[in-house]
Design a protein around this motif. Sequence first.
Motif, PDB file in Angstrom:
ATOM      1  N   SER A  14     -33.495   6.643 -24.873  1.00 17.68           N
ATOM      2  CA  SER A  14     -33.365   7.692 -25.531  1.00 17.68           C
ATOM      3  C   SER A  14     -32.898   8.983 -24.728  1.00 17.68           C
ATOM      4  O   SER A  14     -33.336   8.682 -23.398  1.00 17.68           O
ATOM      5  CB  SER A  14     -34.582   8.179 -26.233  1.00 17.68           C
ATOM      6  N   SER A  15     -31.790   9.675 -24.906  1.00 14.54           N
ATOM      7  CA  SER A  15     -31.285  10.857 -24.146  1.00 14.54           C
ATOM      8  C   SER A  15     -32.459  11.718 -23.517  1.00 14.54           C
ATOM      9  O   SER A  15     -32.481  11.748 -22.346  1.00 14.54           O
ATOM     10  CB  SER A  15     -30.432  11.708 -24.709  1.00 14.54           C
ATOM     11  N   LYS A  16     -33.648  12.034 -24.367  1.00 16.27           N
ATOM     12  CA  LYS A  16     -34.706  12.610 -23.778  1.00 16.27           C
ATOM     13  C   LYS A  16     -35.364  12.052 -22.862  1.00 16.27           C
ATOM     14  O   LYS A  16     -35.693  12.563 -21.608  1.00 16.27           O
ATOM     15  CB  LYS A  16     -35.550  13.114 -24.909  1.00 16.27           C
ATOM     16  N   ARG A  17     -35.792  10.811 -23.057  1.00 17.24           N
ATOM     17  CA  ARG A  17     -36.419  10.020 -22.052  1.00 17.24           C
ATOM     18  C   ARG A  17     -35.619   9.703 -20.714  1.00 17.24           C
ATOM     19  O   ARG A  17     -36.133   9.579 -19.663  1.00 17.24           O
ATOM     20  CB  ARG A  17     -36.981   8.504 -22.547  1.00 17.24           C
ATOM     21  N   PHE A  18     -34.324   9.641 -20.881  1.00 22.49           N
ATOM     22  CA  PHE A  18     -33.482   9.369 -19.804  1.00 22.49           C
ATOM     23  C   PHE A  18     -33.553  10.573 -18.620  1.00 22.49           C
ATOM     24  O   PHE A  18     -33.554  10.597 -17.668  1.00 22.49           O
ATOM     25  CB  PHE A  18     -32.179   8.786 -20.228  1.00 22.49           C
ATOM     26  N   ALA A  19     -33.371  12.075 -19.463  1.00 24.13           N
ATOM     27  CA  ALA A  19     -33.447  13.285 -18.718  1.00 24.13           C
ATOM     28  C   ALA A  19     -35.041  13.242 -18.012  1.00 24.13           C
ATOM     29  O   ALA A  19     -34.940  13.689 -16.933  1.00 24.13           O
ATOM     30  CB  ALA A  19     -33.180  14.339 -19.530  1.00 24.13           C
ATOM     31  N   LEU A  48     -38.108   3.913 -12.667  1.00 22.59           N
ATOM     32  CA  LEU A  48     -38.540   3.105 -13.366  1.00 22.59           C
ATOM     33  C   LEU A  48     -39.884   2.971 -14.058  1.00 22.59           C
ATOM     34  O   LEU A  48     -40.282   2.230 -14.884  1.00 22.59           O
ATOM     35  CB  LEU A  48     -38.456   1.678 -12.521  1.00 22.59           C
ATOM     36  N   HIS A  49     -40.626   4.403 -13.647  1.00 20.65           N
ATOM     37  CA  HIS A  49     -41.765   4.421 -14.233  1.00 20.65           C
ATOM     38  C   HIS A  49     -41.997   4.281 -15.799  1.00 20.65           C
ATOM     39  O   HIS A  49     -42.964   3.821 -16.195  1.00 20.65           O
ATOM     40  CB  HIS A  49     -42.441   5.982 -13.665  1.00 20.65           C
ATOM     41  N   ASP A  50     -40.948   4.659 -16.404  1.00 22.60           N
ATOM     42  CA  ASP A  50     -41.075   4.573 -18.078  1.00 22.60           C
ATOM     43  C   ASP A  50     -40.172   3.373 -18.613  1.00 22.60           C
ATOM     44  O   ASP A  50     -39.498   3.512 -19.783  1.00 22.60           O
ATOM     45  CB  ASP A  50     -40.809   5.910 -18.749  1.00 22.60           C
ATOM     46  N   CYS A  51     -39.611   2.525 -17.710  1.00 24.80           N
ATOM     47  CA  CYS A  51     -38.608   1.422 -18.214  1.00 24.80           C
ATOM     48  C   CYS A  51     -38.962   0.859 -19.439  1.00 24.80           C
ATOM     49  O   CYS A  51     -38.171   0.175 -20.077  1.00 24.80           O
ATOM     50  CB  CYS A  51     -38.190   0.641 -17.075  1.00 24.80           C
ATOM     51  N   ASP A 127     -44.781  12.840 -12.807  1.00 24.29           N
ATOM     52  CA  ASP A 127     -44.418  12.602 -14.420  1.00 24.29           C
ATOM     53  C   ASP A 127     -44.968  13.736 -15.195  1.00 24.29           C
ATOM     54  O   ASP A 127     -44.448  14.170 -16.078  1.00 24.29           O
ATOM     55  CB  ASP A 127     -45.409  11.399 -14.813  1.00 24.29           C
ATOM     56  N   TYR A 128     -45.913  14.699 -14.386  1.00 23.24           N
ATOM     57  CA  TYR A 128     -46.492  15.770 -15.273  1.00 23.24           C
ATOM     58  C   TYR A 128     -45.395  17.138 -14.843  1.00 23.24           C
ATOM     59  O   TYR A 128     -45.205  17.971 -15.592  1.00 23.24           O
ATOM     60  CB  TYR A 128     -47.823  16.268 -14.463  1.00 23.24           C
ATOM     61  N   ILE A 129     -44.788  17.133 -13.594  1.00 20.07           N
ATOM     62  CA  ILE A 129     -44.358  18.425 -13.232  1.00 20.07           C
ATOM     63  C   ILE A 129     -42.668  18.442 -13.048  1.00 20.07           C
ATOM     64  O   ILE A 129     -42.154  19.436 -12.635  1.00 20.07           O
ATOM     65  CB  ILE A 129     -44.771  18.920 -11.674  1.00 20.07           C
ATOM     66  N   ARG A 133     -40.521  19.217 -18.151  1.00 21.05           N
ATOM     67  CA  ARG A 133     -41.691  19.471 -18.763  1.00 21.05           C
ATOM     68  C   ARG A 133     -41.855  20.857 -19.139  1.00 21.05           C
ATOM     69  O   ARG A 133     -41.771  21.784 -18.200  1.00 21.05           O
ATOM     70  CB  ARG A 133     -42.864  18.840 -17.846  1.00 21.05           C
ATOM     71  N   ASP A 134     -42.514  21.135 -20.227  1.00 21.52           N
ATOM     72  CA  ASP A 134     -43.019  22.504 -20.447  1.00 21.52           C
ATOM     73  C   ASP A 134     -44.544  22.356 -21.497  1.00 21.52           C
ATOM     74  O   ASP A 134     -44.227  22.104 -22.424  1.00 21.52           O
ATOM     75  CB  ASP A 134     -41.788  23.112 -21.260  1.00 21.52           C
ATOM     76  N   PHE A 135     -45.499  22.707 -20.872  1.00 17.10           N
ATOM     77  CA  PHE A 135     -46.636  22.894 -21.416  1.00 17.10           C
ATOM     78  C   PHE A 135     -47.479  24.016 -20.766  1.00 17.10           C
ATOM     79  O   PHE A 135     -47.271  24.293 -19.770  1.00 17.10           O
ATOM     80  CB  PHE A 135     -47.218  21.425 -21.541  1.00 17.10           C
ATOM     81  N   PRO A 136     -48.609  24.289 -21.522  1.00 11.99           N
ATOM     82  CA  PRO A 136     -49.404  25.388 -20.761  1.00 11.99           C
ATOM     83  C   PRO A 136     -50.108  25.014 -19.724  1.00 11.99           C
ATOM     84  O   PRO A 136     -50.788  23.808 -19.587  1.00 11.99           O
ATOM     85  CB  PRO A 136     -50.389  25.745 -21.618  1.00 11.99           C
ATOM     86  N   GLY A 137     -49.739  25.666 -18.544  1.00  9.71           N
ATOM     87  CA  GLY A 137     -50.358  25.426 -17.192  1.00  9.71           C
ATOM     88  C   GLY A 137     -49.356  24.471 -16.368  1.00  9.71           C
ATOM     89  O   GLY A 137     -49.702  24.175 -15.158  1.00  9.71           O
TER      90      GLY A 137
END
Lengths: 189, 189
Positions: A14-19, A48-51, A127-129, A133-137
């Motif tokens: 998906s375009s979101k996952r690709f970004a 390739l981490h989420d392929c 993968d987090y940063i 990515r946009d989450f509290p913290g």
Amino acid sequence: MYEEIIDDLQRRLSSKRFAHTLGVARAAVALADRYGEDPEEAYLAGLLHDCAKEIPLSQMQELVDNSSLTIDVDMYVNGALLHGVSGAILANARYGVRSSYILDAIRYHTTGRVGMTTLDKIIFLADYIEETRDFPGVEVLRKIAFEDLDQGVLAGYDNTIHHLLDQGLSIYYKTILGRNDIIRRIKSR
Amino acid sequence: MYEEIIDDLQRRLSSKRFAHTLGVARAAVALADRYGEDPEEAYLAGLLHDCAKEIPLSQMQELVDNSSLTIDVDMYVNGALLHGVSGAILANARYGVRSSYILDAIRYHTTGRVGMTTLDKIIFLADYIEETRDFPGVEVLRKIAFEDLDQGVLAGYDNTIHHLLDQGLSIYYKTILGRNDIIRRIKSR
């Protein structure tokens, strides 16, 4: 570099996952620069981490069934956990990655493990940063990640566990063993 | 009832721990009334749950070494975890408790376990909610404990895990397995 892989991922994700994927690859290169790892390996592992993340659970299981890997049942029934392992299998079979250093970073990017390598930690944290990515913290986590890789990984584990507690969801016990291992390493240095 | 045990505990425990002990025994009786368990068994398990908490770690380990029990190393080196097991051994050897139902509730009161019995759950929860306890959220936990025993145990696990995360401390992986088991049971009923 890796144009063919990038084109293939763009078609399959998906375009979101690709970004997100491009973001992780870029964040992984930045962390590799900071911590003296090979940026090309980091970029490839990030790409390739989420392929395998968007294939059905049954296909993830089929990849595992046809491999030589042994997976515990808690992971086998959970796509959110299994996509790392099946991603490593796909990275090898479809994208020709032969380096076990890179394949392990893909395999363990969500769960972590006892005895994480530097590349494992980089992909786990990237993968987090990564920039989308946009989450509290997330800003605090970005800062820690570039100050101290182990403290960053510990903060990543804590982030995941807090999320699972808040949602009333099960916690994968090997995530806990990985976190305990990082705490031991931080204390003993 | 149990006057000799109470006198012995008062001599051997600090006044703060002794007050906590009586509180746990009373809370355990209240929970036993609520959930159809034997109040005398609950009272005895509550009285003895921390009977080994104030002995040195080396003595806890000696009790375990001289028993037939097998303990994993993470627990063996940690008095905060090991006092449950050594308490069960002491409850048998010093206080003459023969019921494995009661001894197990003492043994697992801090860590929980997969397949907790009703008495296990009562002592695990009484330890959190007894009248001398005062921590953020204790009133909510008291309320849940009397509404739904499994949801209370889940909230107790979450309380412990939040505390360990906040303190940057290791998490005992069997606590995670116990929590996952309670979630499975809540979902499947």
